[in-house]
Scaffold this motif. Structure first.
Motif, mmCIF file in Angstrom:
data_model
loop_
_atom_site.group_PDB
_atom_site.id
_atom_site.type_symbol
_atom_site.label_atom_id
_atom_site.label_comp_id
_atom_site.label_asym_id
_atom_site.label_seq_id
_atom_site.Cartn_x
_atom_site.Cartn_y
_atom_site.Cartn_z
ATOM 1 N N MET A 8 12.004 -12.089 -6.627
ATOM 2 C CA MET A 8 12.335 -12.524 -8.046
ATOM 3 C C MET A 8 11.034 -12.975 -8.835
ATOM 4 O O MET A 8 10.326 -13.634 -8.218
ATOM 5 N N THR A 9 11.128 -12.483 -9.985
ATOM 6 C CA THR A 9 9.960 -13.035 -10.719
ATOM 7 C C THR A 9 10.502 -14.096 -11.948
ATOM 8 O O THR A 9 11.678 -14.400 -11.750
ATOM 9 N N GLY A 10 9.257 -14.464 -12.454
ATOM 10 C CA GLY A 10 9.905 -15.652 -13.667
ATOM 11 C C GLY A 10 10.833 -15.147 -14.642
ATOM 12 O O GLY A 10 11.489 -15.776 -15.212
ATOM 13 N N ARG A 11 10.850 -13.687 -14.673
ATOM 14 C CA ARG A 11 11.742 -13.306 -15.689
ATOM 15 C C ARG A 11 13.326 -13.358 -15.136
ATOM 16 O O ARG A 11 14.173 -12.852 -15.954
ATOM 17 N N GLY A 12 13.375 -13.290 -14.008
ATOM 18 C CA GLY A 12 14.709 -13.412 -13.580
ATOM 19 C C GLY A 12 15.203 -12.033 -12.967
ATOM 20 O O GLY A 12 16.531 -11.832 -12.465
ATOM 21 N N SER A 13 14.317 -11.010 -12.946
ATOM 22 C CA SER A 13 14.756 -9.785 -12.201
ATOM 23 C C SER A 13 13.738 -9.466 -11.180
ATOM 24 O O SER A 13 12.383 -9.860 -11.271
ATOM 25 N N PRO A 14 14.301 -8.939 -10.249
ATOM 26 C CA PRO A 14 13.314 -8.538 -9.147
ATOM 27 C C PRO A 14 12.323 -7.477 -9.581
ATOM 28 O O PRO A 14 12.716 -6.573 -10.210
ATOM 29 N N SER A 15 10.890 -7.413 -8.883
ATOM 30 C CA SER A 15 9.978 -6.501 -9.179
ATOM 31 C C SER A 15 9.151 -6.370 -7.788
ATOM 32 O O SER A 15 9.110 -7.060 -7.093
ATOM 33 N N ARG A 16 8.538 -5.076 -7.903
ATOM 34 C CA ARG A 16 7.706 -4.842 -6.832
ATOM 35 C C ARG A 16 6.660 -3.961 -7.290
ATOM 36 O O ARG A 16 6.668 -3.488 -8.631
ATOM 37 N N PHE A 17 5.699 -3.832 -6.339
ATOM 38 C CA PHE A 17 4.608 -2.772 -6.735
ATOM 39 C C PHE A 17 5.062 -1.563 -6.365
ATOM 40 O O PHE A 17 5.890 -1.247 -5.455
ATOM 41 N N LEU A 18 4.331 -0.400 -6.989
ATOM 42 C CA LEU A 18 4.682 0.963 -6.612
ATOM 43 C C LEU A 18 4.297 1.218 -5.271
ATOM 44 O O LEU A 18 3.052 1.096 -4.945
ATOM 45 N N THR A 19 5.094 1.988 -4.484
ATOM 46 C CA THR A 19 4.656 2.194 -3.058
ATOM 47 C C THR A 19 5.539 3.490 -2.741
ATOM 48 O O THR A 19 6.377 4.035 -3.462
ATOM 49 N N ALA A 20 4.952 4.052 -1.893
ATOM 50 C CA ALA A 20 5.760 5.448 -1.332
ATOM 51 C C ALA A 20 6.465 5.062 -0.173
ATOM 52 O O ALA A 20 6.127 4.021 0.583
ATOM 53 N N VAL A 21 7.642 5.354 -0.110
ATOM 54 C CA VAL A 21 8.882 5.068 1.076
ATOM 55 C C VAL A 21 8.188 5.438 2.184
ATOM 56 O O VAL A 21 8.045 6.846 2.251
ATOM 57 N N LEU A 22 8.031 4.614 3.045
ATOM 58 C CA LEU A 22 7.516 5.033 4.397
ATOM 59 C C LEU A 22 6.070 6.220 4.531
ATOM 60 O O LEU A 22 6.106 6.874 5.173
ATOM 61 N N HIS A 23 5.510 5.834 3.547
ATOM 62 C CA HIS A 23 4.433 6.801 3.297
ATOM 63 C C HIS A 23 4.618 8.140 3.065
ATOM 64 O O HIS A 23 3.826 8.912 3.705
ATOM 65 N N ASN A 24 5.740 8.268 2.298
ATOM 66 C CA ASN A 24 6.160 9.550 2.441
ATOM 67 C C ASN A 24 5.122 10.479 1.457
ATOM 68 O O ASN A 24 4.752 10.037 0.365
ATOM 69 N N GLY A 25 4.863 11.702 1.798
ATOM 70 C CA GLY A 25 3.931 12.371 1.003
ATOM 71 C C GLY A 25 2.688 12.488 1.732
ATOM 72 O O GLY A 25 1.672 13.379 1.515
ATOM 73 N N VAL A 26 2.253 11.624 2.621
ATOM 74 C CA VAL A 26 0.945 11.508 3.226
ATOM 75 C C VAL A 26 1.010 12.807 4.149
ATOM 76 O O VAL A 26 -0.085 13.318 4.269
ATOM 77 N N GLY A 27 1.876 13.010 4.848
ATOM 78 C CA GLY A 27 2.305 14.010 5.828
ATOM 79 C C GLY A 27 2.898 15.024 5.024
ATOM 80 O O GLY A 27 2.653 15.507 3.743
ATOM 81 N N ARG A 28 4.053 15.565 5.686
ATOM 82 C CA ARG A 28 5.016 16.516 5.301
ATOM 83 C C ARG A 28 6.017 15.549 4.585
ATOM 84 O O ARG A 28 6.143 14.352 4.751
#
Length: 152
Positions: free
Chosen positions: A1-21
């Motif tokens: 949770m952030t100070g704004r009261g809503s959860p946030s995160r950085f942009l990531t690829a799920v399970l490094h999807n797209g690195v391989g197939r």
């Protein structure tokens, strides 16, 4: 949770999807409905008309059709993702086309909760020199011009 009261995160690829197939994150899609209930008409129509087409278009998703006897609970579309997330969508009184759209939407999602992204970019090894942009190596006379900076 952030100070704004809503959860946030950085942009990531799920399970490094797209690195391989590419690996679709939806593992299993289960359709639970009553074969006689009135609000499951769209689900029955989906099974008769569109289930095989959906299975052909998404060969990496296992599609289970589970009719339960008697006047049971409302028809449900249950999606199980590789990260363990289970989502259930109520499909009572929906048409076959709406169920196809919902199943396609669930197949294209990652299974993560939809939350605010802090920045549209993120790296685990940030640059010491700063972030590049199109005007990084241009002369300042081309990039900054104001009323006081006009050449005389």
């Amino acid at each position: 949770m952030t100070g704004r009261g809503s959860p946030s995160r950085f942009l990531t690829a799920v399970l490094h999807n797209g690195v391989g197939r590419y690996v679709r994150q939806l593992q299993r899609l289960q359709l639970l409905f009553s074969p006689t209930a009135a609000d499951a008409r769209g689900a029955r129509q989906f099974v008769e008309e569109a289930a095989q087409d959906f299975a052909r278009q998404h060969p990496d998703v296992v599609l289970y059709v589970s009719p339960h006897s008697g006047p049971g609970p409302a028809p449900v579309l249950r999606a199980e993702y590789l990260n363990g997330t289970v989502r259930e969508e109520l499909i009572a009184s929906k048409t076959s086309e709406e169920i196809v759209q919902l199943a396609t939407k669930l197949a294209n999602q990652s299974g993560l909760d939809i939350i605010r992204i802090r920045k549209p970019f993120h790296t685990d090894n940030p640059s010491v020199q700063g972030q590049w942009h199109p005007l990084t190596n241009k002369p300042s006379i081309l990039t900054v011009q104001g009323p006081r900076l006009q050449p005389q």
